[in-house]
Design an enzyme around this catalytic site. Structure first.
Site, PDB file in Angstrom:
ATOM      1  N   GLY A  74      49.027  18.677  57.764  1.00  0.00           N
ATOM      2  CA  GLY A  74      50.020  19.480  58.468  1.00  0.00           C
ATOM      3  C   GLY A  74      51.165  19.946  57.585  1.00  0.00           C
ATOM      4  O   GLY A  74      51.063  19.934  56.363  1.00  0.00           O
ATOM      5  N   GLY A 118      42.022  22.141  48.294  1.00  0.00           N
ATOM      6  CA  GLY A 118      42.818  22.872  47.307  1.00  0.00           C
ATOM      7  C   GLY A 118      42.680  22.254  45.919  1.00  0.00           C
ATOM      8  O   GLY A 118      42.712  21.028  45.771  1.00  0.00           O
ATOM      9  N   ALA A 178      51.570  28.390  52.669  1.00  0.00           N
ATOM     10  CA  ALA A 178      50.572  29.408  52.312  1.00  0.00           C
ATOM     11  C   ALA A 178      49.334  28.813  51.639  1.00  0.00           C
ATOM     12  O   ALA A 178      48.255  29.412  51.686  1.00  0.00           O
ATOM     13  CB  ALA A 178      51.215  30.469  51.413  1.00  0.00           C
ATOM     14  N   VAL A 187      47.918  27.841  45.351  1.00  0.00           N
ATOM     15  CA  VAL A 187      48.862  28.871  45.794  1.00  0.00           C
ATOM     16  C   VAL A 187      50.265  28.434  45.384  1.00  0.00           C
ATOM     17  O   VAL A 187      50.643  27.269  45.575  1.00  0.00           O
ATOM     18  CB  VAL A 187      48.772  29.083  47.317  1.00  0.00           C
ATOM     19  CG1 VAL A 187      49.802  30.095  47.787  1.00  0.00           C
ATOM     20  CG2 VAL A 187      47.367  29.536  47.703  1.00  0.00           C
ATOM     21  N   HIS A 219      47.793  25.931  52.528  1.00  0.00           N
ATOM     22  CA  HIS A 219      46.906  25.563  53.640  1.00  0.00           C
ATOM     23  C   HIS A 219      46.273  26.818  54.251  1.00  0.00           C
ATOM     24  O   HIS A 219      45.081  26.838  54.561  1.00  0.00           O
ATOM     25  CB  HIS A 219      47.703  24.859  54.749  1.00  0.00           C
ATOM     26  CG  HIS A 219      48.304  23.547  54.355  1.00  0.00           C
ATOM     27  ND1 HIS A 219      49.660  23.365  54.233  1.00  0.00           N
ATOM     28  CD2 HIS A 219      47.741  22.349  54.059  1.00  0.00           C
ATOM     29  CE1 HIS A 219      49.902  22.103  53.900  1.00  0.00           C
ATOM     30  NE2 HIS A 219      48.765  21.469  53.774  1.00  0.00           N
ATOM     31  N   GLN A 272      41.425  14.809  43.891  1.00  0.00           N
ATOM     32  CA  GLN A 272      40.906  14.643  45.257  1.00  0.00           C
ATOM     33  C   GLN A 272      39.594  15.411  45.427  1.00  0.00           C
ATOM     34  O   GLN A 272      38.644  14.909  46.038  1.00  0.00           O
ATOM     35  CB  GLN A 272      41.956  15.139  46.253  1.00  0.00           C
ATOM     36  CG  GLN A 272      41.495  15.199  47.687  1.00  0.00           C
ATOM     37  CD  GLN A 272      42.657  15.445  48.637  1.00  0.00           C
ATOM     38  OE1 GLN A 272      43.357  14.530  49.019  1.00  0.00           O
ATOM     39  NE2 GLN A 272      42.873  16.704  48.994  1.00  0.00           N
TER      40      GLN A 272
END
Ligand code: AMP
Length: 281
Positions: free
Chosen positions: A31, A147, A35, A176, A37, A153
């Site tokens: 959450g 990402g 930009a 981003v 996400h 990760q």
């Protein structure tokens, strides 16, 4: 856009879509959308029929002295942004839907989780792998979007999916950035004005390394020194600044093909990470 809170309802919604022949895309998030996400959601929208975004601040990936309680939460705002990005389902379960009483399983990917963020955040990647395995089990995505900002990760999730034969494609999406180069992060909200300015040094350090490589400096010591000088100028002591294989995170002394240069540092109240892929052409 539908908001779903129970795993049973989430499964049912996927079943209905699958019966229609839909492909399923999943974007796992915690959450506080920015930009970065939204770019993952848009890519999922372009490539899959049913786009599911999970919103779950996963307690098991936070260490005891980390920012779980302070982590920014604003589901209403997030829901609006996800709907605008064309998301079909926001899956926002309470903690006990994911970790019911008696939950006793941990997914541990060994080796690549011992270095970089894994070295300073013990247990972090166990929390990540376990919750992502849960989400894959509940949502059964064809494609899951992550990402490249969290480069380690992506590698951990890829290795888990491969090792456990999970039938999902892991799609890494570009970092981003803000106009001044700072990688977007929910944790940027912790930066006061001074720290926000200093934080630009992370990206500038990576660019200095890219410039050093372009000038023919292929040794790790040289590219790291170039990056380090920028951090020093900004008074930033990195938690790590390391050159590693982008495939298995093995340390590299020399760049021959591609290399991951990754940095983590505490700047003001935030712990920030960034990285770049260096390439000898
Ligand atoms: P988070 O909510 O921070 O757990 O992030 C959810 C997903 O968004 C992860 O796959 C992140 O790697 C990705 N993400 C976070 N920040 C960025 C960014 N600046 N650019 C691209 N993806 C990002």
């Amino acid at each position: 856009m539908q908001i779903i809170r129970s795993t049973a309802q989430m499964r049912a919604a996927v079943r209905v879509a699958r019966d229609r022949g839909a492909s399923v895309g999943l974007v796992p998030t915690m959450g506080a959308f920015h930009a970065g996400h939204l770019s993952l959601m848009r890519q999922a929208r372009g490539e899959t029929n049913l786009v599911v975004v999970s919103l779950f601040v996963n307690p098991t990936q936070f260490g005891p002295n980390e920012d779980l309680a302070a982590y920014p939460r604003d589901e209403q705002r997030d829901a609006g942004l996800a709907a605008e990005a064309g998301v079909d389902i926001l899956f926002a379960p309470p903690v006990d839907q994911i970790y019911p009483d008696g939950f006793a399983t941990t997914v541990h990917v060994s080796g690549i989780t011992d270095v970089l963020c894994g070295a300073t955040r013990p247990g972090h990647f166990d929390g990540v792998a376990t919750v992502v395995a849960k989400l894959f089990g509940i949502v059964t995505p064809d494609v899951a979007y992550f990402g490249q900002k969290d480069a380690q990760q992506v590698l951990v999730v890829r290795r888990m999916a491969r090792d456990l034969d999970m039938p999902v494609r892991i799609q890494a999406c570009p970092i981003v950035r803000e106009d001044d180069g700072l990688a977007m992060s929910s944790r940027n909200a912790y930066l006061d004005a001074t720290a926000r300015t200093r934080a630009t040094a992370l990206r500038r350090a990576l660019v200095a390394a890219e410039t050093a490589l372009a000038a023919g400096h292929t040794r790790a010591t040289e590219v790291i020194a170039a990056a380090r000088a920028v951090l020093d100028d900004a008074g930033i002591e990195p938690e790590y600044l390391e050159l590693r294989s982008p495939d298995d995170l093995a340390p590299l002394d020399e760049i021959t093909g591609t290399a991951l240069l990754a940095v983590a540092a505490r700047v003001g109240a935030a712990r920030l990470i960034d990285n770049t892929i260096l390439e000898v052409r």
